[in-house]
Design a protein around this motif. Structure first.
Motif, mmCIF file in Angstrom:
data_model
loop_
_atom_site.group_PDB
_atom_site.id
_atom_site.type_symbol
_atom_site.label_atom_id
_atom_site.label_comp_id
_atom_site.label_asym_id
_atom_site.label_seq_id
_atom_site.Cartn_x
_atom_site.Cartn_y
_atom_site.Cartn_z
ATOM 1 N N THR A 206 10.355 1.724 -13.915
ATOM 2 C CA THR A 206 10.143 2.515 -12.709
ATOM 3 C C THR A 206 10.465 1.720 -11.445
ATOM 4 N N GLY A 207 10.559 0.402 -11.574
ATOM 5 C CA GLY A 207 10.769 -0.467 -10.426
ATOM 6 C C GLY A 207 9.476 -1.054 -9.897
ATOM 7 N N LEU A 208 8.333 -0.566 -10.394
ATOM 8 C CA LEU A 208 7.036 -1.018 -9.893
ATOM 9 C C LEU A 208 6.819 -2.516 -10.098
ATOM 10 N N HIS A 209 7.246 -3.033 -11.241
ATOM 11 C CA HIS A 209 6.923 -4.419 -11.582
ATOM 12 C C HIS A 209 7.944 -5.427 -11.067
ATOM 13 N N GLY A 210 9.039 -4.941 -10.525
ATOM 14 C CA GLY A 210 10.040 -5.855 -10.003
ATOM 15 C C GLY A 210 10.491 -6.845 -11.053
ATOM 16 N N ALA A 211 10.565 -8.120 -10.665
ATOM 17 C CA ALA A 211 11.044 -9.159 -11.573
ATOM 18 C C ALA A 211 9.910 -9.881 -12.284
ATOM 19 N N ASN A 212 8.649 -9.565 -11.912
ATOM 20 C CA ASN A 212 7.528 -10.285 -12.521
ATOM 21 C C ASN A 212 6.247 -9.500 -12.267
ATOM 22 N N ARG A 213 5.772 -8.824 -13.280
ATOM 23 C CA ARG A 213 4.610 -7.930 -13.163
ATOM 24 C C ARG A 213 3.352 -8.668 -12.714
ATOM 25 N N LEU A 214 2.566 -8.031 -11.852
ATOM 26 C CA LEU A 214 1.231 -8.505 -11.532
ATOM 27 C C LEU A 214 0.270 -7.988 -12.594
ATOM 28 N N ALA A 215 -0.668 -8.837 -12.989
ATOM 29 C CA ALA A 215 -1.577 -8.508 -14.085
ATOM 30 C C ALA A 215 -2.268 -7.165 -13.862
ATOM 31 N N SER A 216 -2.312 -6.367 -14.908
ATOM 32 C CA SER A 216 -3.011 -5.071 -14.970
ATOM 33 C C SER A 216 -2.320 -3.938 -14.224
ATOM 34 N N ASN A 217 -1.265 -4.229 -13.456
ATOM 35 C CA ASN A 217 -0.548 -3.140 -12.799
ATOM 36 C C ASN A 217 0.044 -2.161 -13.806
ATOM 37 N N SER A 218 0.350 -2.660 -15.000
ATOM 38 C CA SER A 218 0.950 -1.798 -16.022
ATOM 39 C C SER A 218 -0.018 -0.696 -16.464
#
Length: 379
Positions: A219-231
């Motif tokens: 979706t583009g939300l996590h960019g290049a490196n997800r922040l914890a729990s955003n998923s």
């Protein structure tokens, strides 16, 4: 599973269902529906150590790609620094995570001789971001030819550990380790795929009728490196958005037309993705062996620290494995092992291709050039 697509115009296809295998059976069934949602999880089984379950074999991503959907950001794979490392969990199984909260509460990372090493990598030491910590652990493992490092929280005392980390204690003691009296063996592992099937804000893919939510989607939300729990938040929000989009479209299409019922019927499996061949390669009968080989190749070429040379070498090796696999054609009896290996091979070549097209480090995609590796080896 395989998606069913119909051409409703010369340049446009629509997803109208899927072909599925039934559990504990080789029977294939078509399931026809005006809307299909893929929520198949990530691709952690591309690697020998992962927090993902054994079924995280990129099935949704591979199916969508074969059906013509766009995939993006596949090179951005997040590695968790502290997965439990014992004989019980190191055999291509799902590895339990040791919470990063332990480091937040003062746990130290040590070599087997008791020496801390994180202060030499980052001024924040054990409190550095997870990708930095994961790389540091990996580098120390490579330097000392070890399969794990030690996470030590004993200095905080038994009462503190028992009160704050009962679940960690229970997990470790089940594996024969008591964190109150000994350090915890840990090693990095594949944790989360930031890329996947490209969708809009409603979960819709390039293919009309097909939606994707969760880790299989991009979706583009996590960019290049997800922040914890955003998923977790993304999965909830996108599931609601996708369901609303489907309901709205259903109301619009069926306000003046007959209702379409879900259809189900047996089907004979055919595919243009495979070249029929009477020549069988002996190793292809051992899917587990091939899967483990693929995982080791991916760890070497698309693991925590990447180089152009290793990525290219792994790409060529996976390309050859995939060609040999396709050359044998479709087996008489389709099994989950064969289907998952097919999807892993597709996803492996796509991931390495994406990584090779991004020569610079960015987010979870860390590329070490030759000068950096020589300098590190000399220190």
């Amino acid at each position: 599973m395989q998606l069913i697509c119909l051409n409703d115009s010369p340049n446009r296809s629509t997803c109208t269902g899927l072909i599925a295998t039934q559990s504990e059976s080789t029977k294939l069934t078509t399931l026809l529906a005006p809307h299909i949602i893929l929520a198949t999880g990530g691709s952690g089984q591309l690697f020998p150590r992962t927090s993902n379950p054994s079924g995280a074999t990129a099935d949704g991503q591979a199916m969508a790609w074969r059906a013509g959907c766009s995939l993006s950001n596949l090179e951005f794979i997040q590695f968790h620094p502290t997965g439990l490392s014992t004989e019980h969990v190191d055999n291509n199984a799902q590895c339990p995570l040791i919470s990063e909260a332990l480091r937040g509460e003062g746990a130290w990372l040590r070599l087997p001789n008791g020496q801390r090493f994180m202060p030499t990598y980052d001024e924040r030491a054990e409190l550095a971001p997870r990708d930095i910590v994961a790389r540091a652990i990996y580098q120390e493992m490579q330097l000392h030819q070890l399969d794990h490092m030690l996470l030590d929280i004993r200095h905080r005392g038994p009462d503190f550990i028992e009160e704050l980390f009962p679940n960690v204690l229970r997990l470790c003691r089940k594996a024969g380790i008591d964190p109150v009296n000994e350090a915890i063996p840990v090693a990095p592992l594949a944790h989360y795929a930031c890329g996947g099937i490209v969708t809009n804000i409603h979960g819709q893919t390039d293919l009309p009728g097909l939606y994707a939510i969760g880790e299989c989607a991009y979706t583009g939300l996590h960019g290049a490196n997800r922040l914890a729990s955003n998923s977790l938040l993304e999965a909830i929000v996108m599931a609601k958005a996708a369901s609303n989009a489907i309901l709205n479209e259903h109301k619009r299409k069926h306000s003046s037309s007959p209702k379409t019922e879900l259809s189900q019927q047996p089907v004979k499996f055919t595919s243009t993705d495979f070249i029929p061949s009477s020549t069988l390669i002996d190793d292809l009968s051992n899917y587990d062996k091939l899967r483990q080989t693929l995982q080791q190749v991916m760890w070497h070429g698309a693991g925590i620290i990447r180089t152009k040379e290793r990525m290219q070498a792994s790409y060529e090796q996976i390309k050859a494995m995939r060609f040999d696999f396709q050359k044998t054609g479709i087996p008489k009896v389709l099994t989950a092992e064969w289907l998952e290996l097919r999807n892993l091979l597709d996803m492996a070549i796509l991931t390495l291709d994406a990584a090779l097209k991004r020569p610079e480090s960015c987010g979870a995609h860390y590329v070490e050039d030759l000068s950096e590796s020589v300098e590190r080896a000399a220190t």
